[in-house]
Write an enzyme that holds these catalytic residues in place. Structure first.
Site, PDB file in Angstrom:
ATOM      1  N   ARG A 140      35.016  28.264 -55.343  1.00 31.61           N
ATOM      2  CA  ARG A 140      34.421  27.825 -56.621  1.00 31.61           C
ATOM      3  C   ARG A 140      34.669  28.866 -57.719  1.00 31.61           C
ATOM      4  NH1 ARG A 140      33.919  24.212 -53.475  1.00 31.61           N
ATOM      5  NH2 ARG A 140      32.204  22.742 -53.279  1.00 31.61           N
ATOM      6  N   SER A 146      26.186  20.408 -56.438  1.00 32.97           N
ATOM      7  CA  SER A 146      25.543  21.586 -55.837  1.00 32.97           C
ATOM      8  C   SER A 146      25.141  22.539 -56.953  1.00 32.97           C
ATOM      9  CB  SER A 146      26.513  22.322 -54.912  1.00 32.97           C
ATOM     10  OG  SER A 146      26.875  21.519 -53.820  1.00 32.97           O
ATOM     11  N   GLU A 202      26.022  27.626 -59.272  1.00 33.02           N
ATOM     12  CA  GLU A 202      27.406  27.168 -59.389  1.00 33.02           C
ATOM     13  C   GLU A 202      27.720  26.739 -60.840  1.00 33.02           C
ATOM     14  OE1 GLU A 202      29.102  24.714 -56.030  1.00 33.02           O
ATOM     15  OE2 GLU A 202      29.787  23.488 -57.695  1.00 33.02           O
TER      16      GLU A 202
HETATM   17  N1  EPU Z   1      21.264  21.121 -45.168  1.00 35.74           N
HETATM   18  C1  EPU Z   1      19.925  21.067 -44.898  1.00 35.74           C
HETATM   19  N2  EPU Z   1      19.086  20.559 -45.856  1.00 35.74           N
HETATM   20  C2  EPU Z   1      19.538  20.100 -47.040  1.00 35.74           C
HETATM   21  C3  EPU Z   1      20.917  20.175 -47.318  1.00 35.74           C
HETATM   22  C4  EPU Z   1      21.774  20.690 -46.360  1.00 35.74           C
HETATM   23  O1  EPU Z   1      19.470  21.463 -43.835  1.00 35.74           O
HETATM   24  O2  EPU Z   1      18.717  19.666 -47.845  1.00 35.74           O
HETATM   25  C5  EPU Z   1      22.208  21.613 -44.135  1.00 35.74           C
HETATM   26  C6  EPU Z   1      23.037  20.451 -43.590  1.00 35.74           C
HETATM   27  O3  EPU Z   1      22.384  19.827 -42.519  1.00 35.74           O
HETATM   28  C7  EPU Z   1      24.302  21.123 -43.152  1.00 35.74           C
HETATM   29  C8  EPU Z   1      24.427  22.286 -44.112  1.00 35.74           C
HETATM   30  O4  EPU Z   1      23.162  22.483 -44.711  1.00 35.74           O
HETATM   31  O5  EPU Z   1      24.151  21.641 -41.841  1.00 35.74           O
HETATM   32  C9  EPU Z   1      25.515  22.066 -45.143  1.00 35.74           C
HETATM   33  O6  EPU Z   1      25.230  20.894 -45.906  1.00 35.74           O
HETATM   34  P1  EPU Z   1      26.387  19.879 -46.365  1.00 35.74           P
HETATM   35  O7  EPU Z   1      27.327  19.619 -45.252  1.00 35.74           O
HETATM   36  O8  EPU Z   1      25.731  18.734 -47.040  1.00 35.74           O
HETATM   37  O9  EPU Z   1      27.282  20.638 -47.422  1.00 35.74           O
HETATM   38  P2  EPU Z   1      26.907  21.757 -48.454  1.00 35.74           P
HETATM   39  O10 EPU Z   1      27.293  23.081 -47.905  1.00 35.74           O
HETATM   40  O11 EPU Z   1      25.497  21.557 -48.837  1.00 35.74           O
HETATM   41  C10 EPU Z   1      29.221  21.783 -49.693  1.00 35.74           C
HETATM   42  C11 EPU Z   1      29.665  21.841 -51.125  1.00 35.74           C
HETATM   43  C12 EPU Z   1      29.661  20.449 -51.739  1.00 35.74           C
HETATM   44  C13 EPU Z   1      30.598  19.568 -50.928  1.00 35.74           C
HETATM   45  C14 EPU Z   1      30.120  19.562 -49.475  1.00 35.74           C
HETATM   46  C15 EPU Z   1      31.073  18.805 -48.583  1.00 35.74           C
HETATM   47  C16 EPU Z   1      29.072  23.998 -52.047  1.00 35.74           C
HETATM   48  C17 EPU Z   1      28.098  24.761 -52.886  1.00 35.74           C
HETATM   49  N3  EPU Z   1      28.774  22.710 -51.879  1.00 35.74           N
HETATM   50  O12 EPU Z   1      27.865  21.364 -49.677  1.00 35.74           O
HETATM   51  O13 EPU Z   1      30.187  20.563 -53.061  1.00 35.74           O
HETATM   52  O14 EPU Z   1      30.628  18.258 -51.433  1.00 35.74           O
HETATM   53  O15 EPU Z   1      30.047  20.904 -48.963  1.00 35.74           O
HETATM   54  O16 EPU Z   1      32.243  19.543 -48.451  1.00 35.74           O
HETATM   55  O17 EPU Z   1      30.041  24.564 -51.573  1.00 35.74           O
HETATM   56  C18 EPU Z   1      29.596  20.855 -55.338  1.00 35.74           C
HETATM   57  O18 EPU Z   1      30.199  21.921 -55.285  1.00 35.74           O
HETATM   58  O19 EPU Z   1      29.035  20.447 -56.395  1.00 35.74           O
HETATM   59  C19 EPU Z   1      29.476  20.059 -54.129  1.00 35.74           C
HETATM   60  C20 EPU Z   1      28.752  18.931 -54.070  1.00 35.74           C
END
Ligand code: EPU
Length: 342
Positions: free
Chosen positions: A168, A242, A338
């Site tokens: 990012r 995010s 972000e």
């Molecule tokens: N989780 C929780 N509770 C929540 C949210 C997440 O326990 O409320 C846990 C999930 O269960 C999972 C982990 O956290 O084990 C990661 O969550 P998720 O797979 O939803 O992805 P993320 O890390 O939250 C990232 C990117 C997103 C992107 C997704 C899919 C960043 C900051 N965010 O989210 O990007 O769509 O992976 O690749 O890197 C963005 O940058 O705006 C964005 C949406």
């Protein structure tokens, strides 16, 4: 004043930021062609103002009215270029909607960007953030871009090394590249396409449909379905995706945290550091679904802050600070926002 420039004053930016914050710009210019940038910034009265370059406004928190010049990049156009033996090359102007561009490439049999479907924002913003999702990042498919350099008044062409992409992050968020304005972006898409199903959740969603050899369009459709399940549509509820980056900590710090919190979600990086799931940290602190004033934490994904109606940027900032304080106190980890705060 240049006759082609239609400047607006005291202009509401509400429909131009996906958080739906009702902040105003002292001066606003919709830029439909690159030469308008040159014309506008040749005016000493405009060049001297603080400047905000606005694309889709999907990675932005407006904390108050903007006292200077907002340049809204609305340059349109896309074309398939000659390419090489191994790659298709496709170029799009900075103001093109990202998701529509991705769908357009797929409809022309140019595969590769499908994992990045439905990310809000414009083509010009994609390299600035190095937008990423579901195991893919802009940098993986990036060839070069053209940017306008207000300091020299010249267009510059930048390749992948010039852009210094990170998670990012890019040179455009750093001192060296901050003033540059992206005009168009060229992508290199592999002719020998393979689905990228490295991201476990995506692989599962593809397998659940019984697709052994999914097409790029099928992968795109799956990404769209997964995103719609978890992320709020800015057309319905204001948000900027995010709100925090996933923090990266040392292997040692991660091991200490794991001893105390065995369920901690973490992913080891190539260099041995560990990326933690900010959404999990925030969720564990009890913030999911909560609000402070009109700013809230999305019910289905704690990493997304939302505007529940009429929120000010200051309210969102207060909520973000409260979350940062709680995560810091409990886990000793600083969450970095972000979106860009303006
Ligand atoms: N989780 C929780 N509770 C929540 C949210 C997440 O326990 O409320 C846990 C999930 O269960 C999972 C982990 O956290 O084990 C990661 O969550 P998720 O797979 O939803 O992805 P993320 O890390 O939250 C990232 C990117 C997103 C992107 C997704 C899919 C960043 C900051 N965010 O989210 O990007 O769509 O992976 O690749 O890197 C963005 O940058 O705006 C964005 C949406």
């Amino acid at each position: 004043m240049h006759s082609n420039l239609h400047l607006c004053h005291d202009f509401s930016l509400r429909s131009l930021n996906t958080f739906g914050i009702d902040a105003r710009a002292a001066t606003y210019l919709r830029v439909a062609a690159a030469d308008q940038l040159q014309a506008a910034l040749a005016e000493p009265a405009l060049a001297a103002q603080p400047r905000l370059v606005l694309g889709g406004g999907s990675n932005l928190l407006l904390t108050g009215d903007f006292p200077g010049l907002v340049l809204h990049i609305a340059i349109q156009g896309r074309e398939v270029l000659q390419g090489t033996a191994t790659h298709h090359h496709v170029r799009a102007a900075a103001g093109e909607n990202w998701h529509q561009f991705v769908q357009w490439t797929l409809s022309h049999g140019l595969d590769g960007l499908e994992n990045l479907s439905l990310i809000p924002g414009t083509v010009g913003a994609a390299p600035i953030q190095n937008i990423g999702a579901y195991g893919a990042e802009t940098k993986d498919y990036f060839h070069s871009l053209t940017a306008y350099d207000p300091a020299s008044g010249q267009l510059v062409v930048m390749d992948v090394a010039d852009c210094r992409f990170g998670y990012r992050d890019s040179v455009f968020k750093q001192e060296a590249g901050r003033g540059l304005i992206v005009v168009d972006v060229t992508f290199a898409l592999p002719r020998a396409w393979q689905p990228n199903l490295r991201y476990a959740e995506l692989a599962q969603a593809v397998a659940a449909q019984g697709l052994d050899a999914p097409s790029a369009q099928q992968v795109a459709d799956t990404v769209i379905a997964v995103r719609r399940r978890k992320l709020p549509d800015p057309a319905d509820i204001g948000n900027a995706g995010s709100f925090f980056k996933n923090p990266v900590v040392s292997g040692a710090q991660c091991a200490q945290l794991l001893a105390q919190f065995p369920a901690l979600v973490h992913h080891q990086q190539a260099d041995g550091s560990e990326k933690l799931a900010a959404g999990w940290l925030i969720d564990q602190c009890g913030w999911k679904g909560r609000s402070l004033g009109a700013a809230g934490v999305y019910e289905k994904q704690a990493l997304v802050l939302v505007n529940r109606g009429g929120a000010t940027g200051a309210e969102v900032q207060r909520l973000a600070q409260a979350i940062q304080d709680d995560v810091q106190a409990r886990y000793g980890v600083l969450l970095e926002p972000e979106p860009v705060f303006v």
